[in-house]
Design an enzyme around this catalytic site. Structure first.
Site, PDB file in Angstrom:
ATOM      1  N   ASP A 267     111.468 -83.773  49.558  1.00 28.85           N
ATOM      2  CA  ASP A 267     111.483 -82.328  49.778  1.00 28.85           C
ATOM      3  C   ASP A 267     112.760 -81.918  50.507  1.00 28.85           C
ATOM      4  OD1 ASP A 267     108.988 -82.373  48.615  1.00 28.85           O
ATOM      5  OD2 ASP A 267     107.925 -82.494  50.518  1.00 28.85           O
TER       6      ASP A 267
ATOM      7  N   LYS B 243     108.773 -88.244  44.288  1.00 28.36           N
ATOM      8  CA  LYS B 243     108.061 -86.971  44.067  1.00 28.36           C
ATOM      9  C   LYS B 243     109.021 -85.817  44.333  1.00 28.36           C
ATOM     10  CE  LYS B 243     104.838 -85.219  46.923  1.00 28.36           C
ATOM     11  NZ  LYS B 243     105.270 -83.815  47.031  1.00 28.36           N
TER      12      LYS B 243
ATOM     13  N   ASP C 245     105.729 -82.571  41.484  1.00 28.91           N
ATOM     14  CA  ASP C 245     104.513 -82.107  42.174  1.00 28.91           C
ATOM     15  C   ASP C 245     104.337 -80.604  41.918  1.00 28.91           C
ATOM     16  OD1 ASP C 245     102.444 -81.734  43.934  1.00 28.91           O
ATOM     17  OD2 ASP C 245     103.605 -82.217  45.749  1.00 28.91           O
TER      18      ASP C 245
ATOM     19  N   LYS D 206     101.765 -78.962  40.652  1.00 28.26           N
ATOM     20  CA  LYS D 206     100.398 -78.444  40.902  1.00 28.26           C
ATOM     21  C   LYS D 206     100.099 -77.265  39.989  1.00 28.26           C
ATOM     22  CE  LYS D 206     100.116 -79.796  45.801  1.00 28.26           C
ATOM     23  NZ  LYS D 206     101.521 -80.087  46.125  1.00 28.26           N
ATOM     24  N   PHE D 207     100.166 -77.503  38.674  1.00 26.76           N
ATOM     25  CA  PHE D 207      99.839 -76.439  37.719  1.00 26.76           C
ATOM     26  C   PHE D 207      98.460 -75.886  38.077  1.00 26.76           C
ATOM     27  CE2 PHE D 207     102.639 -79.303  35.242  1.00 26.76           C
ATOM     28  CZ  PHE D 207     103.626 -78.385  34.912  1.00 26.76           C
TER      29      PHE D 207
ATOM     30  N   GLY E 237      94.656 -72.650  30.592  1.00 25.18           N
ATOM     31  CA  GLY E 237      95.202 -73.723  29.768  1.00 25.18           C
ATOM     32  C   GLY E 237      96.470 -73.374  29.019  1.00 25.18           C
TER      33      GLY E 237
ATOM     34  N   THR F 164      98.747 -71.134  29.553  1.00 23.56           N
ATOM     35  CA  THR F 164      99.904 -70.942  30.432  1.00 23.56           C
ATOM     36  C   THR F 164     100.432 -72.273  30.959  1.00 23.56           C
ATOM     37  OG1 THR F 164      99.066 -68.784  31.080  1.00 23.56           O
ATOM     38  CG2 THR F 164     100.695 -69.774  32.546  1.00 23.56           C
TER      39      THR F 164
ATOM     40  N   ARG G  39     108.481 -86.059  55.298  1.00 19.39           N
ATOM     41  CA  ARG G  39     109.254 -85.910  56.530  1.00 19.39           C
ATOM     42  C   ARG G  39     109.280 -87.152  57.410  1.00 19.39           C
ATOM     43  NH1 ARG G  39     106.415 -80.291  57.744  1.00 19.39           N
ATOM     44  NH2 ARG G  39     104.927 -81.288  56.336  1.00 19.39           N
TER      45      ARG G  39
HETATM   46  O1  S5P Z   1      97.083 -82.559  49.729  1.00 21.02           O
HETATM   47  C1  S5P Z   1      98.291 -82.597  49.599  1.00 21.02           C
HETATM   48  C2  S5P Z   1      98.895 -82.742  48.341  1.00 21.02           C
HETATM   49  C3  S5P Z   1     100.264 -82.849  48.249  1.00 21.02           C
HETATM   50  S1  S5P Z   1     100.941 -83.204  46.712  1.00 21.02           S
HETATM   51  N1  S5P Z   1      99.108 -82.579  50.697  1.00 21.02           N
HETATM   52  C4  S5P Z   1     100.471 -82.668  50.603  1.00 21.02           C
HETATM   53  O2  S5P Z   1     101.144 -82.660  51.648  1.00 21.02           O
HETATM   54  N2  S5P Z   1     101.089 -82.767  49.360  1.00 21.02           N
HETATM   55  C5  S5P Z   1     102.551 -82.836  49.218  1.00 21.02           C
HETATM   56  O3  S5P Z   1     103.010 -84.020  49.860  1.00 21.02           O
HETATM   57  C6  S5P Z   1     103.317 -81.692  49.870  1.00 21.02           C
HETATM   58  O4  S5P Z   1     103.553 -80.656  48.929  1.00 21.02           O
HETATM   59  C7  S5P Z   1     104.598 -82.348  50.326  1.00 21.02           C
HETATM   60  O5  S5P Z   1     105.548 -82.323  49.275  1.00 21.02           O
HETATM   61  C8  S5P Z   1     104.210 -83.783  50.588  1.00 21.02           C
HETATM   62  C9  S5P Z   1     103.967 -84.138  52.060  1.00 21.02           C
HETATM   63  O6  S5P Z   1     105.140 -84.049  52.792  1.00 21.02           O
HETATM   64  P1  S5P Z   1     105.209 -84.540  54.323  1.00 21.02           P
HETATM   65  O7  S5P Z   1     106.588 -84.130  54.741  1.00 21.02           O
HETATM   66  O8  S5P Z   1     104.144 -83.810  55.086  1.00 21.02           O
HETATM   67  O9  S5P Z   1     105.019 -86.032  54.317  1.00 21.02           O
END
Ligand code: S5P
EC number: 4.1.1.23
Length: 379
Positions: free
Chosen positions: A42, A64, A99, A101-102, A106, A108, A350
């Site tokens: 991210d 991801k 990631d 998350k559609f 359906g 769309t 992070r």
């Molecule tokens: O339940 C979820 C699902 C996802 S895909 N919780 C999440 O945090 N995520 C994703 O995982 C979120 O969109 C982010 O990209 C990542 C977590 O990032 P972090 O910096 O907190 O480890």
């Protein structure tokens, strides 16, 4: 977490048992790299994303992305950011998981997956769906992937380069009229060159060629040897020890979330599992906080976000929960996620990205998540 044979079975053995080609490939990759780590990349710019993918690629099996948070994303299908990520994925041996998350009807979601500027399906091996609108979104994404794969064998890849001519090209083009195409190669690909001359001499003969435009068209077949070829040693653009990933795409269903107070109930999670069983040829598994395989023949893969390690000197086993980010995110250690809750892959953003040395930190996470897996097998 219910007890299930997959919890005590190695990734290598599971790779042979599963019928999903991409799941099987991923499990083999995990075994080969001794990694069950996914980097959640991210970052705000395409430059940082590509840099991280190249540096951290050796430690991970999945990268991801959230392409829509990245500025400077180049949408060119052959040379853009997606294509560059795909080539780094081949070089280091990892799969790309957009990631996205559609979460729509359906019709769309199928268009969002296969079309638009991003053409996610072209470069992302894996995507995910938020199944709140119902099971039709899963069926439509599966249909989109099927149609894409059917079209793929006939797809013509065209690339255009403009450059100064080589001696051979000069000779090939000698007899051509100005700008008229000359076919110079017919072995599976068509290459046409359009010579542009600087001008005509007084005797009517052509002047010197100043540029050559080369148009290359390649027909890539799904049955191409590219897919089965084991990567030759010494080729640095391809990860050794395993063939390239299959063209089959895969879906993860967002069955549980890491965020505090989320609305994903047990009934919703159960419906996700049912939808996965109905589309086993496309659904690889889940984004979840625990293993969800319960029926004897369930062999889904689980990826879990909300993962951080405590500082180096703290024992992660006595400290399953490691706080949150103040914005609803909740963190658990790899030991808790993989070792206790039975997930397969830890997703870390992070925890790695904010470290003073992200490459070293990624290795610390890889090793902790792998240890949690190997200990689970023995427990
Ligand atoms: O339940 C979820 C699902 C996802 S895909 N919780 C999440 O945090 N995520 C994703 O995982 C979120 O969109 C982010 O990209 C990542 C977590 O990032 P972090 O910096 O907190 O480890």
């Amino acid at each position: 977490m219910a007890s299930h044979p997959t919890l005590k079975t190695t990734f290598a053995v599971r790779s042979e048992a599963t019928t999903h080609p991409l799941t099987s490939y991923l499990l083999r990759l995990m075994d080969l790299k001794a990694s069950n780590l996914c980097l959640s990349a991210d970052v705000p710019t395409a430059r940082e994303l590509l840099y991280l993918a190249d540096k951290i690629g050796p430690s991970i099996v999945v990268l991801k992305t959230h392409y829509d948070m990245v500025s400077g994303w180049d949408f060119h299908p052959d040379t853009g950011t997606g294509a560059k990520l795909a080539s780094l994925a081949r070089k280091h041996g990892f799969l790309i998981f957009e990631d996205r998350k559609f979460g729509d009807i359906g019709h769309t979601v199928e268009l969002q997956y296969t079309g638009g500027s991003a053409r996610i399906i072209d470069w992302a091996h894996i995507v995910n769906v938020n199944m709140v609108p119902g099971k039709a979104s899963v069926a439509s994404l599966a249909q989109g992937a099927r149609r894409w794969l059917e079209r793929y064998p006939c797809e013509v890849k065209t690339s255009v380069t403009v450059g100064t001519p080589t001696m051979d090209q000069f000779e090939d083009a000698e007899d051509a009229k100005d700008g008229e195409p000359v076919t110079v190669n017919g072995n599976g690909s068509n290459m046409m060159e359009k010579p542009i001359y600087a001008g005509r001499n007084g005797d009517g003969r052509k002047g010197s060629i100043v540029s050559i435009t080369t148009v290359t068209q390649q027909y890539e077949s799904a049955a191409s040897p590219r897919l089965t070829k084991t990567i030759a040693e010494g080729d640095e653009s391809l990860f050794p020890g395993i063939e390239e990933a299959p063209l089959n795409r895969g879906l993860l269903i967002l069955a549980q979330m890491s965020s505090e107070g989320n609305f994903m109930t047990r009934e919703y999670t159960q419906a996700c599992v049912e939808a996965a069983r109905e589309h086993k040829d496309f659904v690889m598994g889940f984004i979840s906080q625990e293993a969800l395989n319960t029926q004897a023949d369930d062999d889904f893969i689980h990826m879990t976000p909300g993962c951080q390690l405590p500082p180096e000197d703290e024992d992660q086993q006595t400290n399953g929960k490691v706080g949150g980010d103040g914005q609803g995110q909740q963190y658990n250690t790899p030991y808790k996620i993989i070792g206790i809750a039975g997930s397969d892959i830890a997703i870390v953003g992070r925890g790695i990205l904010k470290a003073s040395d992200p490459v070293e930190e990624a290795e610390r996470y890889r090793s902790a998540a792998w240890k949690a897996y190997t200990e689970r097998l023995l427990r």
